[in-house]
Design a protein around this motif. Sequence first.
Motif, PDB file in Angstrom:
ATOM      1  N   GLU A 144      -6.801  -1.056   9.162  1.00 29.07           N
ATOM      2  CA  GLU A 144      -5.955  -2.165   9.602  1.00 29.07           C
ATOM      3  C   GLU A 144      -5.505  -3.018   8.423  1.00 29.07           C
ATOM      4  OE1 GLU A 144      -8.356  -4.153  12.509  1.00 29.07           O
ATOM      5  OE2 GLU A 144      -8.348  -2.421  13.855  1.00 29.07           O
ATOM      6  N   SER A 145      -6.377  -3.153   7.420  1.00 22.03           N
ATOM      7  CA  SER A 145      -6.031  -3.953   6.246  1.00 22.03           C
ATOM      8  C   SER A 145      -4.982  -3.264   5.384  1.00 22.03           C
ATOM      9  CB  SER A 145      -7.285  -4.227   5.409  1.00 22.03           C
ATOM     10  OG  SER A 145      -8.221  -4.957   6.163  1.00 22.03           O
ATOM     11  N   LEU A 146      -5.015  -1.940   5.331  1.00 21.03           N
ATOM     12  CA  LEU A 146      -4.040  -1.200   4.526  1.00 21.03           C
ATOM     13  C   LEU A 146      -2.737  -0.924   5.274  1.00 21.03           C
ATOM     14  CD1 LEU A 146      -6.284   1.421   2.680  1.00 21.03           C
ATOM     15  CD2 LEU A 146      -5.131  -0.577   1.706  1.00 21.03           C
ATOM     16  N   ALA A 147      -2.729  -1.131   6.582  1.00 17.19           N
ATOM     17  CA  ALA A 147      -1.553  -0.803   7.394  1.00 17.19           C
ATOM     18  C   ALA A 147      -0.259  -1.463   6.909  1.00 17.19           C
ATOM     19  CB  ALA A 147      -1.811  -1.137   8.861  1.00 17.19           C
ATOM     20  N   PRO A 148      -0.267  -2.759   6.554  1.00 20.32           N
ATOM     21  CA  PRO A 148       1.001  -3.352   6.081  1.00 20.32           C
ATOM     22  C   PRO A 148       1.521  -2.707   4.792  1.00 20.32           C
ATOM     23  CG  PRO A 148      -0.574  -5.078   6.632  1.00 20.32           C
ATOM     24  CD  PRO A 148      -1.316  -3.775   6.671  1.00 20.32           C
ATOM     25  N   ILE A 149       0.615  -2.373   3.893  1.00 20.24           N
ATOM     26  CA  ILE A 149       1.018  -1.747   2.630  1.00 20.24           C
ATOM     27  C   ILE A 149       1.489  -0.324   2.895  1.00 20.24           C
ATOM     28  CG2 ILE A 149       0.183  -1.021   0.347  1.00 20.24           C
ATOM     29  CD1 ILE A 149      -1.805  -3.427   0.551  1.00 20.24           C
ATOM     30  N   HIS A 150       0.748   0.390   3.727  1.00 24.62           N
ATOM     31  CA  HIS A 150       1.115   1.756   4.102  1.00 24.62           C
ATOM     32  C   HIS A 150       2.490   1.779   4.762  1.00 24.62           C
ATOM     33  CE1 HIS A 150       1.220   5.173   6.953  1.00 24.62           C
ATOM     34  NE2 HIS A 150       0.607   5.827   5.987  1.00 24.62           N
ATOM     35  N   GLY A 151       2.704   0.864   5.691  1.00 25.27           N
ATOM     36  CA  GLY A 151       3.983   0.816   6.398  1.00 25.27           C
ATOM     37  C   GLY A 151       5.149   0.575   5.470  1.00 25.27           C
ATOM     38  N   ARG A 152       5.005  -0.359   4.557  1.00 26.12           N
ATOM     39  CA  ARG A 152       6.101  -0.665   3.621  1.00 26.12           C
ATOM     40  C   ARG A 152       6.348   0.504   2.672  1.00 26.12           C
ATOM     41  NH1 ARG A 152       4.825  -5.403   5.140  1.00 26.12           N
ATOM     42  NH2 ARG A 152       6.219  -7.097   5.476  1.00 26.12           N
ATOM     43  N   ALA A 153       5.267   1.082   2.140  1.00 31.17           N
ATOM     44  CA  ALA A 153       5.426   2.170   1.170  1.00 31.17           C
ATOM     45  C   ALA A 153       6.093   3.386   1.803  1.00 31.17           C
ATOM     46  CB  ALA A 153       4.067   2.556   0.584  1.00 31.17           C
ATOM     47  N   THR A 154       5.653   3.769   2.990  1.00 29.19           N
ATOM     48  CA  THR A 154       6.254   4.942   3.633  1.00 29.19           C
ATOM     49  C   THR A 154       7.692   4.654   4.082  1.00 29.19           C
ATOM     50  OG1 THR A 154       5.179   4.371   5.736  1.00 29.19           O
ATOM     51  CG2 THR A 154       4.069   6.001   4.339  1.00 29.19           C
ATOM     52  N   ALA A 155       7.945   3.429   4.549  1.00 27.60           N
ATOM     53  CA  ALA A 155       9.317   3.068   4.938  1.00 27.60           C
ATOM     54  C   ALA A 155      10.239   3.095   3.724  1.00 27.60           C
ATOM     55  CB  ALA A 155       9.343   1.691   5.597  1.00 27.60           C
ATOM     56  N   ASN A 156       9.768   2.585   2.585  1.00 27.12           N
ATOM     57  CA  ASN A 156      10.583   2.611   1.365  1.00 27.12           C
ATOM     58  C   ASN A 156      10.834   4.042   0.909  1.00 27.12           C
ATOM     59  OD1 ASN A 156      11.044  -0.107   0.978  1.00 27.12           O
ATOM     60  ND2 ASN A 156       9.149  -0.420  -0.127  1.00 27.12           N
ATOM     61  N   ALA A 157       9.815   4.876   0.982  1.00 26.45           N
ATOM     62  CA  ALA A 157       9.986   6.275   0.555  1.00 26.45           C
ATOM     63  C   ALA A 157      11.014   6.973   1.440  1.00 26.45           C
ATOM     64  CB  ALA A 157       8.639   6.999   0.623  1.00 26.45           C
TER      65      ALA A 157
END
Length: 163
Positions: A144-157
């Motif tokens: 849950e803590s990594l979800a915001p970073i994961h979401g942004r990184a995959t969306a940017n990719a």
Amino acid sequence: MNFSTLSPALGELSTNWLRLFAETCELLTATAQVVKVRTTRLVMAGPLPNERDRTEFSLMSREKSEAVTESIQAMGSGFVSLGMDLAMATSKHIWATSAAAGDLASSRSATQWLERQAALIKVAAASPANPLKLASSTTRLVQESLAPIHGRATANAKRLGVL
């Protein structure tokens, strides 16, 4: 504690760890690809980037600060929630153990004493501080803590066409 009581907790922990591992690999892959594209754009833009590049570079900074803020908030609220759940479970366990001990102390026969002793042992053995459940909860908290970073990184990719 026998295998049948360990099996569900161990299965949940394994599932959570595998999910966290997969999401972390996806995050790292996306991050590497985005950094590669953006670094190339930064070098190609030179000292006078065009409007499109300036927008992308501005987006980089804002997204990073937003993702980190959201991640820290998720971690903080997750730890508070985990702590509250553990405190509540421990409190209930203390009350149940105390009640079972009181019942044992008020036994009127040997049979009743043996039955209540078995009940007290059963209650005492059901500790809320199960290491497998705590590990599983902590793993979910990391996800849950990594979800915001994961979401942004995959969306940017995806947006940059590299994932």
